[in-house]
Design a protein around this motif. Structure first.
Motif, PDB file in Angstrom:
ATOM      1  N   UNK A   1       0.877  -1.172   0.000  1.00 40.73           N
ATOM      2  CA  UNK A   1       0.000   0.000   0.000  1.00 40.73           C
ATOM      3  C   UNK A   1       0.915   1.223   0.000  1.00 40.73           C
ATOM      4  N   UNK A   2       0.836   2.019  -1.063  1.00 44.83           N
ATOM      5  CA  UNK A   2       1.774   3.126  -1.249  1.00 44.83           C
ATOM      6  C   UNK A   2       1.062   4.471  -1.223  1.00 44.83           C
ATOM      7  N   UNK A   3       1.690   5.456  -0.539  1.00 46.03           N
ATOM      8  CA  UNK A   3       1.142   6.814  -0.459  1.00 46.03           C
ATOM      9  C   UNK A   3       2.261   7.796  -0.823  1.00 46.03           C
ATOM     10  N   UNK A   4       2.502   7.916  -2.128  1.00 47.67           N
ATOM     11  CA  UNK A   4       3.620   8.724  -2.610  1.00 47.67           C
ATOM     12  C   UNK A   4       3.483  10.195  -2.244  1.00 47.67           C
ATOM     13  N   UNK A   5       2.248  10.684  -2.058  1.00 47.62           N
ATOM     14  CA  UNK A   5       2.038  12.109  -1.813  1.00 47.62           C
ATOM     15  C   UNK A   5       2.105  12.475  -0.330  1.00 47.62           C
ATOM     16  N   UNK A   6       2.197  11.477   0.542  1.00 46.22           N
ATOM     17  CA  UNK A   6       2.311  11.749   1.979  1.00 46.22           C
ATOM     18  C   UNK A   6       3.796  11.889   2.320  1.00 46.22           C
ATOM     19  N   UNK A   7       4.280  13.118   2.349  1.00 45.12           N
ATOM     20  CA  UNK A   7       5.715  13.357   2.507  1.00 45.12           C
ATOM     21  C   UNK A   7       6.197  13.161   3.935  1.00 45.12           C
ATOM     22  N   UNK A   8       5.262  12.980   4.887  1.00 44.17           N
ATOM     23  CA  UNK A   8       5.662  12.683   6.256  1.00 44.17           C
ATOM     24  C   UNK A   8       5.738  11.178   6.510  1.00 44.17           C
TER      25      UNK A   8
END
Length: 346
Positions: free
Chosen positions: A35-42
């Motif tokens: 499960x990837x969240x590339x836009x969550x920079x934290x």
């Protein structure tokens, strides 16, 4: 009992994954995660790991993330989560939900899974019945060996189940191991006796990629057929256009449409599966970078699994079995992607 992961946001919830026994789920910013969240920079590149411990309990493990993993506002290294358990990685909040699904008596098929004659022009007809069993895939060790995978209209991507497991690195996703001479169909028979969700997992990768995308489209369409939104209906049609004519333009078009419309519905999974099934993942004029071999199957698995948990919880096992039979009907050639409707011309 099905356990699934949801993302919470002010706009509502979104299902992102179904947890399976023996298949840890890795969450992070990197695209290689389950499960990837590339836009969550934290969120860290590899942030945390979820592993199903029993029917409804999961173990959450922080992977030495930079900003920590939080449960009830407190940073944790490990934590046990039950139904309704929430945790935060970076700026993203997750929730675990489980649904008890006892099926003790025979139930009629949901309306959106009955035959085309009974449920309208886009109902799904699943060959096979309780009396006759699921459709049988024609035995063929090397019949399709000389046919490019994207052109195959039936069968499996490999002749032996062991080759499928090795090619897509499915050892950690499945509790059973194929015997040396197991065909994919024979291995699916063994898997579904132990776990229908694991049989669905294997089939998501074992089908030739064009067939797998067709399976994903049909499962999503069955799930949303009662009241599809206009963007969902259009996106499924665009994905089916690629099925009929797998050109690069047709492959990119669904992904561009869902991006412009800022969509995150079930219909986006088959669109992503089509994009990763062939060709480059970079823009048209950039140097070509082929997708990882398992990405299309991962998108198909999400489409089928999440479609099955739509609706009443007590119907989940029945929908899972029906979707599995539908996938086997596609493998047998009884429900080919050539059945996909053409986009109406304006």
């Amino acid at each position: 009992m099905s356990v699934f992961l949801r993302v919470l946001s002010p706009a509502g919830t979104k299902d992102v994954a179904v947890l399976q026994q023996g298949a840890p789920l890795r969450i992070g910013r990197g695209e290689h995660n389950d499960v990837s969240f590339a836009e969550d920079h934290l969120m860290s590149f590899e942030h945390c790991l979820l592993q199903l411990q029993d029917a409804s309990t999961c173990e959450l493990t922080d992977l030495q993330s930079t900003n920590g993993t939080f449960v009830d506002g407190q940073p944790v290294e490990t934590a046990m989560l039950d139904h309704g358990g929430r945790f935060v990685c970076g700026e993203t909040e997750f929730c675990l939900e489980s649904s008890s699904s006892p099926v003790t008596t025979e139930q009629p098929a949901p309306a959106n899974l009955r035959s085309r004659k009974d449920s309208g022009p886009r109902g799904i007809a699943i060959p096979g019945s309780a009396a006759n069993g699921p459709p049988t895939v024609k035995a063929s060790e090397d019949a399709a060996a000389d046919v490019p995978e994207l052109e195959r209209q039936e069968g499996f991507c490999e002749a032996l189940a062991l080759k499928v497991v090795a090619r897509f690195k499915l050892h950690q996703k499945l509790r059973l191991t194929p015997e040396d001479h197991d065909t994919p169909e024979k291995f699916i028979d063994r898997l579904k006796t132990a776990s229908v969700p694991e049989a669905i997992c294997f089939l998501s990768y074992a089908l030739p990629k064009r067939c797998a995308v067709w399976w994903a489209v049909e499962c999503v369409r069955a799930s949303v057929s009662a009241d599809p939104s206009e963007p969902d209906a259009e996106l499924l049609l665009l994905t089916e256009q690629w099925l009929r004519e797998p050109t690069d333009d047709n492959r990119r078009c669904p992904l561009e449409y869902m991006t412009v419309k800022d969509m995150d519905s079930l219909a986006t999974w088959p669109a992503q599966a089509a994009f990763y099934a062939d060709g480059s993942t970079t823009p048209v004029h950039a140097p070509a970078v082929p997708a990882k071999d398992d990405l299309a199957g991962t998108m198909v698995l999400a489409a089928v699994s999440l479609s099955a948990i739509e609706g009443e919880p007590e119907g989940i096992p029945q929908r899972q079995e029906q979707f599995l039979d539908l996938g086997l009907a596609i493998a047998s050639g009884e429900h080919p992607w050539t059945d996909a409707p053409e986009i109406p011309q304006n």
